[in-house]
Design a protein around this motif. Sequence first.
Motif, PDB file in Angstrom:
ATOM      1  N   ASP A   5       0.798  -0.947   0.040  1.00 48.04           N
ATOM      2  CA  ASP A   5      -0.352   0.274  -0.180  1.00 48.04           C
ATOM      3  C   ASP A   5       1.132   1.647   0.286  1.00 48.04           C
ATOM      4  N   ALA A   8       2.712   4.934  -1.226  1.00 49.58           N
ATOM      5  CA  ALA A   8       3.336   5.863  -1.803  1.00 49.58           C
ATOM      6  C   ALA A   8       4.083   5.551  -2.159  1.00 49.58           C
ATOM      7  N   ARG A  46       0.968   7.211  -7.061  1.00 55.47           N
ATOM      8  CA  ARG A  46       0.112   7.471  -5.380  1.00 55.47           C
ATOM      9  C   ARG A  46       0.546   8.286  -4.335  1.00 55.47           C
TER      10      ARG A  46
END
Length: 159
Positions: A82, A84, A101
């Motif tokens: 997950d 970024a 992201r």
Amino acid sequence: QKPAYEIPKRDCSSDVCSSDLVAYVCLDLPASSMLQAREAVAAWDHALGAWRRVLAVEAPYGSSGCAVWVHEAAAPPPENPDAAAWVNRIGGREVSMVRGRYERHALQAFLHELGHAFGARHLPGTLMASTLGGPVVCPDGPTVAQVAAAHDEIGRAHV
């Protein structure tokens, strides 16, 4: 801004290139991200200016003379799907920004990840909080203190 060919050669075998107290942050990013990346480097330069200069240089990933490289990655690391953005380790030299992201909170992401590269760890209520999306906070007192402490530890280890 110095072009990559003007970066002085130095021994960067330690985690921090500090022979002349200048940390060159090499940026290998798309043009659309350069402004926020330069702003983040300038903010760190201002915050650390009493004892260390931090300067942005546009240079391809892997250029010599860089204390830190900031580049885009196509995907996050498998251990943190997950993410970024991430640094290869606290005090590390490689900052990876995941394409698609980090852009929404680009300035905050650059400030935060450079903090990790300079030695800061996650700390709730500061720039180094573990999540992005809050107000952009320039390098705050507790974060700068962490970086200063990390710098002192590295200096003592290499004396």
